[in-house]
Design a protein around this motif. Structure first.
Motif, PDB file in Angstrom:
ATOM      1  N   VAL A  73       0.864  -1.182   0.000  1.00  0.00           N
ATOM      2  CA  VAL A  73       0.000   0.000   0.000  1.00  0.00           C
ATOM      3  C   VAL A  73       0.895   1.225   0.000  1.00  0.00           C
ATOM      4  O   VAL A  73       1.693   1.424   0.925  1.00  0.00           O
ATOM      5  N   THR A  74       0.788   2.058  -1.023  1.00  0.00           N
ATOM      6  CA  THR A  74       1.616   3.255  -1.076  1.00  0.00           C
ATOM      7  C   THR A  74       0.904   4.411  -0.371  1.00  0.00           C
ATOM      8  O   THR A  74      -0.316   4.457  -0.300  1.00  0.00           O
ATOM      9  N   ALA A 112       0.905   4.917   2.819  1.00  0.00           N
ATOM     10  CA  ALA A 112       0.157   4.231   3.876  1.00  0.00           C
ATOM     11  C   ALA A 112       0.466   4.736   5.280  1.00  0.00           C
ATOM     12  O   ALA A 112       0.025   4.141   6.259  1.00  0.00           O
ATOM     13  N   GLY A 148      -4.421   5.511   2.987  1.00  0.00           N
ATOM     14  CA  GLY A 148      -3.448   4.431   2.898  1.00  0.00           C
ATOM     15  C   GLY A 148      -3.259   3.721   4.222  1.00  0.00           C
ATOM     16  O   GLY A 148      -3.151   2.494   4.288  1.00  0.00           O
ATOM     17  N   HIS A 166      -6.284   1.544   4.749  1.00  0.00           N
ATOM     18  CA  HIS A 166      -6.192   0.364   3.872  1.00  0.00           C
ATOM     19  C   HIS A 166      -5.236  -0.671   4.464  1.00  0.00           C
ATOM     20  O   HIS A 166      -5.538  -1.867   4.519  1.00  0.00           O
ATOM     21  N   ASP A 184       5.602   4.725   2.602  1.00  0.00           N
ATOM     22  CA  ASP A 184       5.321   6.149   2.763  1.00  0.00           C
ATOM     23  C   ASP A 184       6.631   6.914   2.764  1.00  0.00           C
ATOM     24  O   ASP A 184       7.541   6.610   3.544  1.00  0.00           O
ATOM     25  N   ASN A 188      -1.938   4.360  -3.810  1.00  0.00           N
ATOM     26  CA  ASN A 188      -2.669   5.380  -3.052  1.00  0.00           C
ATOM     27  C   ASN A 188      -1.886   6.680  -2.860  1.00  0.00           C
ATOM     28  O   ASN A 188      -2.475   7.725  -2.637  1.00  0.00           O
ATOM     29  N   ALA A 189      -0.562   6.615  -2.967  1.00  0.00           N
ATOM     30  CA  ALA A 189       0.271   7.782  -2.665  1.00  0.00           C
ATOM     31  C   ALA A 189      -0.100   8.973  -3.540  1.00  0.00           C
ATOM     32  O   ALA A 189      -0.359   8.826  -4.737  1.00  0.00           O
ATOM     33  N   THR A 194      -5.954   4.755  -7.673  1.00  0.00           N
ATOM     34  CA  THR A 194      -6.775   5.738  -6.974  1.00  0.00           C
ATOM     35  C   THR A 194      -7.037   6.902  -7.918  1.00  0.00           C
ATOM     36  O   THR A 194      -6.132   7.648  -8.281  1.00  0.00           O
ATOM     37  N   THR A 244     -12.099   2.618   2.773  1.00  0.00           N
ATOM     38  CA  THR A 244     -11.329   1.375   2.797  1.00  0.00           C
ATOM     39  C   THR A 244     -12.214   0.165   2.507  1.00  0.00           C
ATOM     40  O   THR A 244     -11.770  -0.799   1.858  1.00  0.00           O
TER      41      THR A 244
END
Length: 305
Positions: A12-13, A15, A20, A23, A38, A100-101, A150, A220
């Motif tokens: 998960v980026t 996060a 994030g 998630h 992260d 997600n970043a 995303t 999420t």
């Protein structure tokens, strides 16, 4: 139906905070081993710190799960490769990637510096490209993968002051559409999440009462729906404040104009037919549009014989 990620490995980026973080925590709660990525920068992408990601790892481990933090800048492919290599060395596979970043550099297009446009594109679009590229062959070889892009309503519908962010968020949908076709034979499913949540990205843009309704956890629930074993494919799921909807791209059936009528004046004259939605359809690939137009052209030729 109970959704479990037992035995799976997820990256998960972004996060360390917000969506994030939510998630990553929920994936771990449901059995996944998690790479908590992260860079630890501010909302505009400046700075770096590992503390937020390390805190998420501590929470996961305290709950009996497995995780490690990695500070890769998703805009730098060599750093992403190192992150994926560490995951493979530790756990031997990657099943899930949630891209997600993100960062914000909001300004009207007239006032926006091109460097701010480029940076937002690099993080959102190229960050998704880099992370997906780094896991793609792994997923192909294991004949399994779940990838979540995303996106954003700002990309699909526009939002004042976010030309850079909107362009990047629409671009990841184009990436998704082709990856869906290329990954199908290896059971790689690619979907997109369009979130509305109260996070540090939006905290000064939304009134507090509404902000508190827009929990990361509600989003999420949508994210995990898009990356479990029986996930859909090529889905754009919108989620926020407990609301869930899908966005779909449709094309009207359109009209055919013979050669002598292929002028802007005749196109305008047929505008109502061009925009008629009664026979609109969702096209499964770009080639289907060409196929449709050629079918119309061939039908006209046959009618003239």
């Amino acid at each position: 139906m109970s959704i479990s990620f037992e035995g799976q490995v997820a990256i998960v980026t972004g996060a360390g905070n917000g969506l994030g973080r939510a998630h990553a925590l929920e994936l771990a709660k449901r059995g996944a081993k998690v790479v908590v990525n992260d860079l630890g920068g501010a909302r505009d992408g400046s700075g770096a710190s590992s503390e937020a990601a390390q805190e998420v790892v501590r929470i996961i481990e305290a709950g009996g799960g497995e995780a490690f933090a990695h500070g890769a800048n998703v805009a730098k492919f060599d750093e992403v490769q190192d992150m994926v290599l560490q995951a493979m060395d530790k756990w031997g596979r990657v099943d899930i990637l949630i891209n997600n970043a993100g960062i914000l550099r909001d300004k009207s297009f007239a006032k926006m510096d091109l460097a701010d446009f480029q940076l937002v594109m690099d993080v959102h679009l190229m960050g998704s490209v880099n992370c997906t590229k780094a896991v793609w062959d792994i997923m192909r070889e294991q004949n399994y993968g779940r990838i979540v892009m995303t996106t954003s309503s700002s990309g699909m519908y526009g939002n004042f002051g976010q030309s850079n962010y909107g362009a990047a968020k629409m671009a990841v949908l184009g990436l998704m559409n082709t990856l869906v076709l290329e990954g199908a034979k290896n059971d790689i499913r690619v979907n997109a999440l369009s979130p509305s949540a109260g996070t540090r990205m939006t905290e000064d843009l939304i009134p507090e009462e509404i902000f508190n309704m827009m929990t990361a956890e509600s989003v999420t629930a949508g994210a995990l729906t898009l990356c479990h074993q029986d996930a859909p494919n090529r889905m754009i799921l919108c989620a926020g404040a407990g609301g869930y909807a899908s966005t779909r791209l449709f094309e009207t059936d359109g009209v055919f104009l013979p050669v002598e009528q292929q002028t802007p004046e005749d196109v305008l004259a047929k505008w109502d037919g061009i925009c008629d939605t009664t026979q609109q359809a969702e096209l499964e690939a770009g080639s289907k549009q060409t196929e449709k137009f050629l079918t119309k052209a061939m039908a006209y030729v046959q009618s003239q014989q």
